[in-house]
Design a protein around this motif. Structure first.
Motif, PDB file in Angstrom:
ATOM      1  N   ARG A   1      56.577  23.873  43.953  1.00 43.98           N
ATOM      2  CA  ARG A   1      57.789  23.057  43.993  1.00 43.98           C
ATOM      3  C   ARG A   1      59.025  23.913  43.700  1.00 43.98           C
ATOM      4  O   ARG A   1      60.055  23.786  44.371  1.00 43.98           O
ATOM      5  N   VAL A   2      58.905  24.810  42.740  1.00 43.73           N
ATOM      6  CA  VAL A   2      60.019  25.711  42.435  1.00 43.73           C
ATOM      7  C   VAL A   2      60.308  26.618  43.629  1.00 43.73           C
ATOM      8  O   VAL A   2      61.467  26.849  43.996  1.00 43.73           O
ATOM      9  N   GLY A   3      59.250  27.110  44.260  1.00 41.52           N
ATOM     10  CA  GLY A   3      59.436  27.940  45.458  1.00 41.52           C
ATOM     11  C   GLY A   3      60.181  27.190  46.548  1.00 41.52           C
ATOM     12  O   GLY A   3      61.067  27.740  47.203  1.00 41.52           O
ATOM     13  N   ARG A   4      59.837  25.933  46.740  1.00 41.08           N
ATOM     14  CA  ARG A   4      60.525  25.099  47.743  1.00 41.08           C
ATOM     15  C   ARG A   4      62.001  24.951  47.393  1.00 41.08           C
ATOM     16  O   ARG A   4      62.870  25.084  48.261  1.00 41.08           O
TER      17      ARG A   4
ATOM     18  N   THR B   1      65.176  32.533  41.205  1.00 38.26           N
ATOM     19  CA  THR B   1      63.814  32.717  40.687  1.00 38.26           C
ATOM     20  C   THR B   1      63.847  33.052  39.205  1.00 38.26           C
ATOM     21  O   THR B   1      63.095  32.486  38.395  1.00 38.26           O
ATOM     22  N   ILE B   2      64.732  33.971  38.826  1.00 37.83           N
ATOM     23  CA  ILE B   2      64.863  34.351  37.423  1.00 37.83           C
ATOM     24  C   ILE B   2      65.313  33.155  36.583  1.00 37.83           C
ATOM     25  O   ILE B   2      64.812  32.914  35.479  1.00 37.83           O
ATOM     26  N   ALA B   3      66.263  32.392  37.115  1.00 35.20           N
ATOM     27  CA  ALA B   3      66.770  31.221  36.384  1.00 35.20           C
ATOM     28  C   ALA B   3      65.671  30.201  36.120  1.00 35.20           C
ATOM     29  O   ALA B   3      65.705  29.479  35.109  1.00 35.20           O
ATOM     30  N   ALA B   4      64.676  30.137  37.014  1.00 36.52           N
ATOM     31  CA  ALA B   4      63.556  29.208  36.848  1.00 36.52           C
ATOM     32  C   ALA B   4      62.471  29.765  35.934  1.00 36.52           C
ATOM     33  O   ALA B   4      61.470  29.092  35.681  1.00 36.52           O
TER      34      ALA B   4
END
Length: 403
Positions: free
Chosen positions: A160-163, A190-193
């Motif tokens: 889901r994060v990748g999406r 990506t880093i923020a997640a």
């Protein structure tokens, strides 16, 4: 984070190993060249890099502005900032455009220095070594893992994060934006997640996502080239989070594209959709290639044979391999709990590919355009769950989904 001449030297990555750099080439200091691509963590790295690094002194100077006859030239402008051309699968840089019999209109452009990842971000083993040792030696290269409920829960979140990250990249695509800027967006999101961008330093790949423009089939390296009206560009995002990887990609239109390109991209999207509809327990892996090839052929297109879908989870790439072309010899059947990608690469011309001198960028052998779509899929007891499925918040970038 991008390094440049205004950053403290300690925030710049070593040219050779990408560790924090504390030393700078004395010749570069004398010439007042940018610190990026001139900084090293140790004398050993400096010595090992000397044969390629010394070329910088003859090709770059602090007087270069990147303007030719009053017109900004992306190659020269990037070189003036210390960006360089990628060689040897990401292990080398050069200030000279490589010699190559380019198959289509595209050319390689300089790439920016490697972006840094904060120390607190969990990362795979290749982040520091460039080699996925755990992946290579894993038992899951030869047998297909059935994921546990706990693993599946983690994969859902990672995918889901990748999406969400791919959707951010999609919103930024327009004429004039460089693929390096897309990479910056993907990296920072990506880093923020709390995740690590899986491609970064994987077998020395130099960037945080792949951006494949026009005749590039896959593994295009984000660079200084501005996107142009009429281009198509695939953005391939993989996130490492919760100890597992989520992988997806889509091909986007830049401005207004011609009918042939629209047909190519839409048909590729349909190839993936038809393949996903096939997925359920008991289906042979080889059948995926049959349905993709059939649809591609009906639309006058061809299927790339050199790259395939793959198992994924705690490892970036593992069994099973999922070929996308007909009459393949893939062995095995799908079972509930398996997770893998399907990612057909479809060409407007012949299926054959060539490799650019950077060792990563695969292009069509005839210079015609290529498109790709990818999802990470979970085989369920009754069918399939698309872990990287589009969200209600995903941007409306594909006209056939809104008509």
């Amino acid at each position: 984070m991008n390094g440049d001449g205004d950053h403290e030297l300690g925030h710049v990555a070593c040219v050779r190993c990408s560790k924090p750099a504390r030393l700078q080439c004395p010749k570069c200091l004398e010439l007042k060249l940018p610190r990026v691509n001139a900084s090293f963590c140790s004398q050993e790295c400096f010595k090992e890099s000397w044969s390629s690094h010394k070329l910088v002194h003859t090709s770059l100077s602090h007087k270069e502005t990147g303007e030719l006859n009053g017109v900004q030239d992306p190659h020269a402008a990037a070189l003036a900032q210390g960006w360089m051309y990628c060689l040897r699968k990401g292990q080398s840089r050069s200030p000279q455009l490589p010699t190559f019999d380019w198959t289509g209109p595209l050319r390689a452009y300089p790439i920016s220095p490697r972006r840094l990842v904060p120390d607190q971000i969990p990362r795979p083993d290749w982040a520091s070594t460039g080699r996925p040792h755990q992946e290579i030696s894993s038992e899951w290269q030869n047998s297909v893992e059935i994921k546990s409920p706990a693993q599946i829960a983690k994969l859902r979140e990672t995918c889901r994060v990748g999406r969400e990250i791919l959707d951010l990249a999609a919103r930024a695509i327009k004429p004039g934006v460089t693929t390096d800027e897309i990479d910056r967006i993907v990296h920072e999101a990506t880093i923020a997640a709390g995740g690590y961008p899986s491609p970064l330093n994987y077998h020395f790949f130099p960037k945080s996502c792949c951006t494949s423009v026009n005749e590039i089939i896959c593994h295009g390296i984000p660079d200084a080239r501005p996107l142009e009206d009429g281009d198509i560009v695939n953005v391939d995002v993989t996130v490492y989070l919760n100890g597992c990887h989520g992988d997806l990609n889509e091909t986007f239109f830049v401005g207004k594209v011609d009918k042939a390109s629209e047909n190519l991209v839409r048909s590729t999207y349909e190839c993936l959709e038809k393949a996903i509809a096939l997925v359920k327990p008991g289906v042979r892996y080889r059948e995926v290639g049959e349905v993709i090839s059939r649809h591609a052929s009906l639309n006058g297109l061809s299927v790339v044979k050199s790259y395939c879908g793959h198992g994924i989870g705690e490892l970036f790439h593992c069994a099973p391999n999922i070929p996308h072309y007909a009459r393949n010899k893939a062995v095995g059947v799908m079972k509930a709990g398996q997770v893998f990608t399907i990612e057909p690469m479809i060409n407007a011309g012949i299926w054959k590919d060539r490799m650019w001198p950077d060792g990563w960028t695969a292009v069509t052998a005839d210079g015609k355009r290529s498109a790709q779509f990818e999802h990470t899929l979970l085989v369920t007891e009754t069918g399939v769950e698309v872990l990287t499925a589009r969200l209600p918040t995903s941007p409306d970038v594909f006209p056939w989904l809104t008509r």
